[in-house]
Design a protein around this motif. Structure first.
Motif, mmCIF file in Angstrom:
data_model
loop_
_atom_site.group_PDB
_atom_site.id
_atom_site.type_symbol
_atom_site.label_atom_id
_atom_site.label_comp_id
_atom_site.label_asym_id
_atom_site.label_seq_id
_atom_site.Cartn_x
_atom_site.Cartn_y
_atom_site.Cartn_z
ATOM 1 N N PHE A 43 0.856 -1.173 0.000
ATOM 2 C CA PHE A 43 0.000 0.000 0.000
ATOM 3 C C PHE A 43 0.897 1.228 0.000
ATOM 4 C CE2 PHE A 43 -2.786 -3.224 1.531
ATOM 5 C CZ PHE A 43 -4.039 -2.853 1.106
ATOM 6 N N PHE A 44 0.477 2.242 -0.734
ATOM 7 C CA PHE A 44 1.223 3.487 -0.804
ATOM 8 C C PHE A 44 0.299 4.628 -0.376
ATOM 9 C CE2 PHE A 44 3.085 0.629 -3.897
ATOM 10 C CZ PHE A 44 4.430 0.706 -3.579
ATOM 11 N N LYS A 45 0.883 5.720 0.100
ATOM 12 C CA LYS A 45 0.085 6.864 0.545
ATOM 13 C C LYS A 45 -0.808 7.401 -0.567
ATOM 14 C CE LYS A 45 3.076 8.345 4.235
ATOM 15 N NZ LYS A 45 4.015 9.304 4.734
ATOM 16 N N GLU A 46 -0.374 7.248 -1.806
ATOM 17 C CA GLU A 46 -1.167 7.741 -2.931
ATOM 18 C C GLU A 46 -2.503 6.997 -3.053
ATOM 19 O OE1 GLU A 46 2.080 6.705 -3.292
ATOM 20 O OE2 GLU A 46 2.971 8.704 -3.297
ATOM 21 N N HIS A 47 -2.569 5.785 -2.519
ATOM 22 C CA HIS A 47 -3.817 5.021 -2.580
ATOM 23 C C HIS A 47 -4.912 5.628 -1.716
ATOM 24 C CE1 HIS A 47 -1.271 1.237 -3.657
ATOM 25 N NE2 HIS A 47 -1.459 2.026 -4.693
ATOM 26 N N SER A 48 -4.539 6.473 -0.761
ATOM 27 C CA SER A 48 -5.537 7.066 0.122
ATOM 28 C C SER A 48 -6.494 7.980 -0.642
ATOM 29 C CB SER A 48 -4.868 7.824 1.261
ATOM 30 O OG SER A 48 -4.101 8.893 0.757
ATOM 31 N N VAL A 49 -6.081 8.488 -1.797
ATOM 32 C CA VAL A 49 -6.976 9.312 -2.620
ATOM 33 C C VAL A 49 -8.178 8.474 -3.068
ATOM 34 C CG1 VAL A 49 -7.161 10.622 -4.763
ATOM 35 C CG2 VAL A 49 -5.107 10.811 -3.369
ATOM 36 N N CYS A 50 -7.926 7.247 -3.484
ATOM 37 C CA CYS A 50 -9.031 6.355 -3.897
ATOM 38 C C CYS A 50 -9.963 6.070 -2.727
ATOM 39 C CB CYS A 50 -8.477 5.050 -4.449
ATOM 40 S SG CYS A 50 -7.499 5.259 -5.937
ATOM 41 N N ILE A 51 -9.391 5.851 -1.549
ATOM 42 C CA ILE A 51 -10.216 5.588 -0.368
ATOM 43 C C ILE A 51 -11.071 6.810 -0.052
ATOM 44 C CG2 ILE A 51 -10.126 5.173 2.115
ATOM 45 C CD1 ILE A 51 -7.717 3.421 1.630
ATOM 46 N N LEU A 52 -10.505 7.993 -0.161
ATOM 47 C CA LEU A 52 -11.259 9.216 0.104
ATOM 48 C C LEU A 52 -12.408 9.373 -0.883
ATOM 49 C CD1 LEU A 52 -11.574 11.863 1.669
ATOM 50 C CD2 LEU A 52 -10.020 12.904 0.019
ATOM 51 N N ILE A 53 -12.171 9.111 -2.157
ATOM 52 C CA ILE A 53 -13.230 9.226 -3.170
ATOM 53 C C ILE A 53 -14.365 8.248 -2.877
ATOM 54 C CG2 ILE A 53 -13.753 8.842 -5.615
ATOM 55 C CD1 ILE A 53 -10.934 9.984 -6.211
ATOM 56 N N VAL A 54 -14.018 6.998 -2.577
ATOM 57 C CA VAL A 54 -15.050 5.994 -2.273
ATOM 58 C C VAL A 54 -15.819 6.383 -1.011
ATOM 59 C CG1 VAL A 54 -15.413 3.594 -1.578
ATOM 60 C CG2 VAL A 54 -13.906 4.114 -3.485
ATOM 61 N N ALA A 55 -15.118 6.851 0.021
ATOM 62 C CA ALA A 55 -15.789 7.246 1.260
ATOM 63 C C ALA A 55 -16.737 8.418 1.037
ATOM 64 C CB ALA A 55 -14.748 7.595 2.325
ATOM 65 N N LEU A 56 -16.314 9.399 0.252
ATOM 66 C CA LEU A 56 -17.190 10.549 -0.018
ATOM 67 C C LEU A 56 -18.394 10.152 -0.871
ATOM 68 C CD1 LEU A 56 -14.559 13.382 -0.584
ATOM 69 C CD2 LEU A 56 -16.022 12.988 1.412
ATOM 70 N N LEU A 57 -18.190 9.297 -1.860
ATOM 71 C CA LEU A 57 -19.315 8.818 -2.669
ATOM 72 C C LEU A 57 -20.287 8.009 -1.817
ATOM 73 C CD1 LEU A 57 -17.594 7.799 -6.027
ATOM 74 C CD2 LEU A 57 -19.202 9.670 -5.657
ATOM 75 N N TYR A 58 -19.762 7.146 -0.963
ATOM 76 C CA TYR A 58 -20.610 6.336 -0.086
ATOM 77 C C TYR A 58 -21.416 7.222 0.861
ATOM 78 C CZ TYR A 58 -22.037 2.601 3.039
ATOM 79 O OH TYR A 58 -22.766 1.728 3.785
ATOM 80 N N THR A 59 -20.772 8.258 1.399
ATOM 81 C CA THR A 59 -21.474 9.186 2.291
ATOM 82 C C THR A 59 -22.550 9.955 1.530
ATOM 83 O OG1 THR A 59 -19.482 9.388 3.632
ATOM 84 C CG2 THR A 59 -21.148 11.088 3.914
#
Length: 130
Positions: A43-59
């Motif tokens: 896992f790389f820190k750059e992957h956190s952007v994808c997690i943020l996008i999914v979390a915001l879409l889910y919210t």
């Protein structure tokens, strides 16, 4: 656990603990799978952007479904009180905290693999310009 009538239901300690055990069990299985079965997965820190996008879409989907139907998808997140937003922020903090903990584990694993695979007798990785 299925709740038929959410209008009269109040989140209790037992429900919160049941959900924590349910999600915690799957998290434990994922952690075991990550360390035992997938040692080459990083896992790389750059992957956190994808997690943020999914979390915001889910919210956003959760917010839309809750406000349009009038009944919350999750009883604790009604979007009508401050506790809902605090819960969302704490959930996001837990999500990113877990991600960065895993990223730190893979960072040390990456270093160990790189240093184990390269000996000092190997030719340099970057060719010298002479």
């Amino acid at each position: 656990m299925c709740i038929r009538d959410r209008s009269t239901w109040d989140p209790t300690k037992e429900f919160v603990l049941a959900m924590a055990y349910l999600h915690g069990g799957f998290l434990l299985l994922l952690i075991l799978d990550f360390f035992i079965c997938l040692p080459g997965l990083f896992f790389f820190k750059e992957h956190s952007v994808c997690i943020l996008i999914v979390a915001l879409l889910y919210t956003a989907v959760n917010l839309t479904a809750t406000l349009m139907s009038g009944t919350p998808v999750y009883p604790i997140i009604t979007y009508k009180d401050l506790a809902s937003y605090i819960f969302i922020l704490l959930s996001l903090a837990l999500l990113f905290g877990t991600f960065y903990a895993v990223e730190c584990c893979t960072k040390s694993r990456r270093k160990r693999i790189i240093f184990d695979d390269i000996s000092f007798t190997d030719p340099p990785l970057i060719p010298r310009l002479e």
